[in-house]
Design an enzyme around this catalytic site. Structure first.
Site, PDB file in Angstrom:
ATOM      1  NE  ARG A 162      23.235  82.095  22.669  1.00 29.68           N
ATOM      2  CZ  ARG A 162      22.846  80.930  23.185  1.00 29.68           C
ATOM      3  NH1 ARG A 162      23.542  79.834  22.919  1.00 29.68           N
ATOM      4  NH2 ARG A 162      21.778  80.858  23.939  1.00 29.68           N
ATOM      5  CB  SER A 237      20.056  85.510  25.983  1.00 28.66           C
ATOM      6  OG  SER A 237      19.508  84.326  26.474  1.00 28.66           O
ATOM      7  CD  GLU A 333      22.700  85.712  22.840  1.00 36.49           C
ATOM      8  OE1 GLU A 333      21.586  85.769  22.317  1.00 36.49           O
ATOM      9  OE2 GLU A 333      23.015  84.848  23.675  1.00 36.49           O
TER      10      GLU A 333
END
Ligand code: EPU
Length: 337
Positions: A162, A237, A333
């Protein structure tokens, strides 16, 4: 290209927050994009892609540039592989479906991820054992200061979990305008070992899956677990899965032997943030319209009228509880703006 003032971003962020942009402009080609960048100071611009990874905590005192560049083209092909380029404003899932319809293999596990093609490399999107970087060739991007177009190779993107150079050293410095992938035309390499893909394919009575069937399995799994942003505002997420060292891992499992984990290397363990948040009792938690999803604790949801500030407050409460309970720092995130 039309500029509007006090433009509502409600339908342009997947949380569905009703915040306004001082000015809003959708750009459909690179030339217009360069023109507007020339005329506006870089720090007065906010670049909006698919709006699926942002938490807007208030009205934006910026000119919001919505990157709406469209187009998909085959750059090169051989008998076995195809090099395919998609413009930044293409919807990610629609692009994946386009590739599957042509029987171009590679991206099927990344079906149904919200967002646009141009923002996908920034956080190296990933799901079910595949990451964008696995099929990435290069991306083109415009330097916001010099207006030069640069082609970034895979190495230059410095992809991680990520993560990429566009979230670090080059944060807010480039606008990605297109992304190029290398996909297979035959002998597709299927990734079926992660999560419940094989189980789902068995339920579907599929023995020798095609890429289309793998995509269908992924779509089914996601639909069972993850809320559809069109029905319930969310940004997938909300936290990254934290990676901890061996010592921290041993301390965690001594106290919580039931903890879920993936061993990454001798000294690195990834702990599912969803498990931590669920185990700490937050799954299904709701205060006013800000909540933690009932089926997946990693997803924070807007039940209708929550504000970005309320979601952020909930996120901070979760972070501090996880820190106190497990001595683990959760990292968001999503980008808080
Ligand atoms: N878990 C719980 N309770 C929950 C949620 C999860 O106990 O409420 C446990 C599960 O039982 C499982 C583990 O946590 O053992 C992992 O859960 P899951 O596979 O559902 O999700 P994840 O591995 O944490 C990651 C990505 C997702 C991606 C899936 C599938 C991150 C932060 N998230 O989730 O990405 O779809 O794997 O590959 O890496 C996204 O980025 O928006 C996203 C949805």
């Amino acid at each position: 290209m039309e500029l509007t003032r006090n433009h509502s971003l409600k339908n342009l962020n997947t949380f569905g927050f009703n915040v306004k942009a001082k000015q809003y402009l959708a750009v459909e080609n690179e030339e217009n994009l360069k023109n507007i960048l020339k005329k506006t100071y870089a720090d007065e611009i906010f670049v909006l892609g698919g709006g699926s990874n942002i938490l807007l905590t208030g009205d934006l005192d910026f000119t919001v540039l919505h990157i709406n560049l469209k187009g998909i083209s085959v750059v090169n092909e051989s008998q076995d592989t195809v090099i395919i380029k998609a413009k930044a404003g293409e919807n990610w899932h629609d692009f994946v479906q386009y590739c599957i319809a042509k029987d171009y293999g590679g991206l099927e596990n990344l079906s149904l991820i919200p967002g646009n093609v141009g923002t996908a490399p920034i956080q190296n999107i990933g799901a079910y054992g595949v990451e964008l970087q696995d099929y990435f060739v290069e991306c083109e991007a415009i330097n916001r200061q010099t207006l030069e177009t640069k082609t970034f190779t895979k190495e230059e993107c410095n992809f991680g979990y990520r993560n990429s150079v566009f979230k670090n050293e080059l944060k807010n410095q480039y606008i990605i305008t297109s992304v190029t992938f290398r996909l297979t035309k035959k002998l597709h390499q299927l990734h079926l070992n992660y999560g419940s893909i094989s189980q789902k394919l068995a339920e579907m009575n599929v023995e020798h899956p095609t890429i289309k069937e793998v995509a269908e399995a992924v779509i089914k799994i996601r639909q069972e677990k993850l809320p559809d942003p069109k029905q319930l505002g969310n940004s997938g997420s909300f936290f990254k899965n934290p990676i901890i060292d061996k010592k921290a891992f041993e301390q965690l499992t001594e106290k919580f032997p039931e903890a879920k984990y993936y061993k990454i290397s001798e000294n690195q363990y990834k702990i599912p943030a969803g498990w931590l948040i669920d185990h700490a009792g937050f799954k299904g938690f709701r205060k006013n319209d800000a909540g933690v999803h009932k089926r997946q604790a990693l997803v924070l949801v807007n039940y209708g009228n929550a504000t970005g500030k309320e979601i952020l407050e909930l996120a901070n409460k979760i972070k501090s509880t996880i820190k106190e309970t497990y001595a683990i720092d959760l990292e968001m995130e999503v980008n808080v703006i």
